[in-house]
Design a protein around this motif. Sequence first.
Motif, PDB file in Angstrom:
ATOM      1  N   TYR A  86       7.551 -38.276  41.904  1.00 36.11           N
ATOM      2  CA  TYR A  86       8.853 -37.706  42.220  1.00 36.11           C
ATOM      3  C   TYR A  86       8.701 -36.953  43.536  1.00 36.11           C
ATOM      4  O   TYR A  86       7.760 -36.195  43.713  1.00 36.11           O
ATOM      5  CB  TYR A  86       9.286 -36.722  41.130  1.00 36.11           C
ATOM      6  CG  TYR A  86       9.575 -37.377  39.807  1.00 36.11           C
ATOM      7  CD1 TYR A  86      10.714 -38.154  39.630  1.00 36.11           C
ATOM      8  CD2 TYR A  86       8.724 -37.202  38.725  1.00 36.11           C
ATOM      9  CE1 TYR A  86      10.990 -38.749  38.414  1.00 36.11           C
ATOM     10  CE2 TYR A  86       9.008 -37.794  37.498  1.00 36.11           C
ATOM     11  CZ  TYR A  86      10.141 -38.565  37.357  1.00 36.11           C
ATOM     12  OH  TYR A  86      10.426 -39.145  36.158  1.00 36.11           O
ATOM     13  N   LYS A 140      12.291 -33.926  41.081  1.00 40.62           N
ATOM     14  CA  LYS A 140      12.680 -34.923  40.079  1.00 40.62           C
ATOM     15  C   LYS A 140      14.116 -35.402  40.247  1.00 40.62           C
ATOM     16  O   LYS A 140      14.434 -36.534  39.912  1.00 40.62           O
ATOM     17  CB  LYS A 140      12.473 -34.386  38.664  1.00 40.62           C
ATOM     18  CG  LYS A 140      11.040 -34.466  38.216  1.00 40.62           C
ATOM     19  CD  LYS A 140      10.910 -34.152  36.744  1.00 40.62           C
ATOM     20  CE  LYS A 140       9.445 -34.264  36.337  1.00 40.62           C
ATOM     21  NZ  LYS A 140       9.269 -33.980  34.908  1.00 40.62           N
ATOM     22  N   LYS A 141      14.990 -34.558  40.772  1.00 44.34           N
ATOM     23  CA  LYS A 141      16.392 -34.984  40.889  1.00 44.34           C
ATOM     24  C   LYS A 141      16.541 -36.217  41.790  1.00 44.34           C
ATOM     25  O   LYS A 141      17.482 -36.973  41.660  1.00 44.34           O
ATOM     26  CB  LYS A 141      17.287 -33.842  41.360  1.00 44.34           C
ATOM     27  CG  LYS A 141      17.347 -33.620  42.846  1.00 44.34           C
ATOM     28  CD  LYS A 141      18.384 -32.566  43.195  1.00 44.34           C
ATOM     29  CE  LYS A 141      18.521 -32.415  44.683  1.00 44.34           C
ATOM     30  NZ  LYS A 141      19.540 -31.429  45.042  1.00 44.34           N
ATOM     31  N   GLN A 177      12.455 -39.847  29.917  1.00 43.04           N
ATOM     32  CA  GLN A 177      12.765 -38.479  29.475  1.00 43.04           C
ATOM     33  C   GLN A 177      13.343 -37.620  30.603  1.00 43.04           C
ATOM     34  O   GLN A 177      13.870 -36.543  30.353  1.00 43.04           O
ATOM     35  CB  GLN A 177      11.534 -37.796  28.852  1.00 43.04           C
ATOM     36  CG  GLN A 177      10.426 -37.484  29.826  1.00 43.04           C
ATOM     37  CD  GLN A 177       9.358 -38.562  29.904  1.00 43.04           C
ATOM     38  OE1 GLN A 177       9.588 -39.704  29.527  1.00 43.04           O
ATOM     39  NE2 GLN A 177       8.184 -38.198  30.397  1.00 43.04           N
ATOM     40  N   ASP A 178      13.264 -38.095  31.848  1.00 41.37           N
ATOM     41  CA  ASP A 178      13.796 -37.338  32.989  1.00 41.37           C
ATOM     42  C   ASP A 178      15.173 -37.830  33.446  1.00 41.37           C
ATOM     43  O   ASP A 178      15.727 -37.299  34.411  1.00 41.37           O
ATOM     44  CB  ASP A 178      12.813 -37.427  34.171  1.00 41.37           C
ATOM     45  CG  ASP A 178      11.470 -36.799  33.863  1.00 41.37           C
ATOM     46  OD1 ASP A 178      11.435 -35.817  33.098  1.00 41.37           O
ATOM     47  OD2 ASP A 178      10.456 -37.296  34.383  1.00 41.37           O
ATOM     48  N   LEU A 199      17.979 -35.611  34.697  1.00 38.47           N
ATOM     49  CA  LEU A 199      17.753 -34.820  35.916  1.00 38.47           C
ATOM     50  C   LEU A 199      18.129 -35.570  37.194  1.00 38.47           C
ATOM     51  O   LEU A 199      18.304 -34.972  38.242  1.00 38.47           O
ATOM     52  CB  LEU A 199      16.278 -34.410  36.005  1.00 38.47           C
ATOM     53  CG  LEU A 199      15.712 -33.617  34.842  1.00 38.47           C
ATOM     54  CD1 LEU A 199      14.211 -33.436  35.006  1.00 38.47           C
ATOM     55  CD2 LEU A 199      16.406 -32.267  34.736  1.00 38.47           C
TER      56      LEU A 199
END
Length: 187
Positions: free
Chosen positions: A18, A22-23, A174-175, A178
Amino acid sequence: MEFRCVDECSQCCIEREYYPSKKFGKIGVLILPDEKERIEKLAKENNLDIKILPRIGVSESRDSGPSKILAYQMMGVEKNGNTCPFLDTESGNKSPHNGFPCKIYKNRPLACKTYPLIESDPITLDEKCKFCKEHKTADENLNSETESLLKIKEQMNTELPFIWRFATEIGEEQDNNLFESGWILEE
């Protein structure tokens, strides 16, 4: 100490990170605009489907989105963005250091030729590289990597004041909550 790939390692061609957070999702291999068509042609010659997205753009105005793309990114083949599409994980062939071989090694992108160097000030080694983790230094035989990195920096130089990053929406499941998508202005 002379840099060399660690036996049976292909980590740099598999794991994506990332960046800058993470966004933005995971980043792919940096592809310069003048490399894009060549990489697409190599994929076609190797019967590979590849996904190339924008990565960095610039503009004169903060209101319009990028007017010029400075770099693209080639995403990995896995749903989470990992594993370069040109990494030969299926044939059973091995690279000189017994890792998975690159199908386009002699024609690989300039960003791949810079590894394990990371663009920063000063230029540094990637801490995620197994060799660099183990030895902490490599001060010999990195001339071609340095030259490649300087070529990338030269092409990324711009007079335009606004820099945009492209959010890929690609990463670990799981992200997903985000992730953003599309162009995001760097503040």
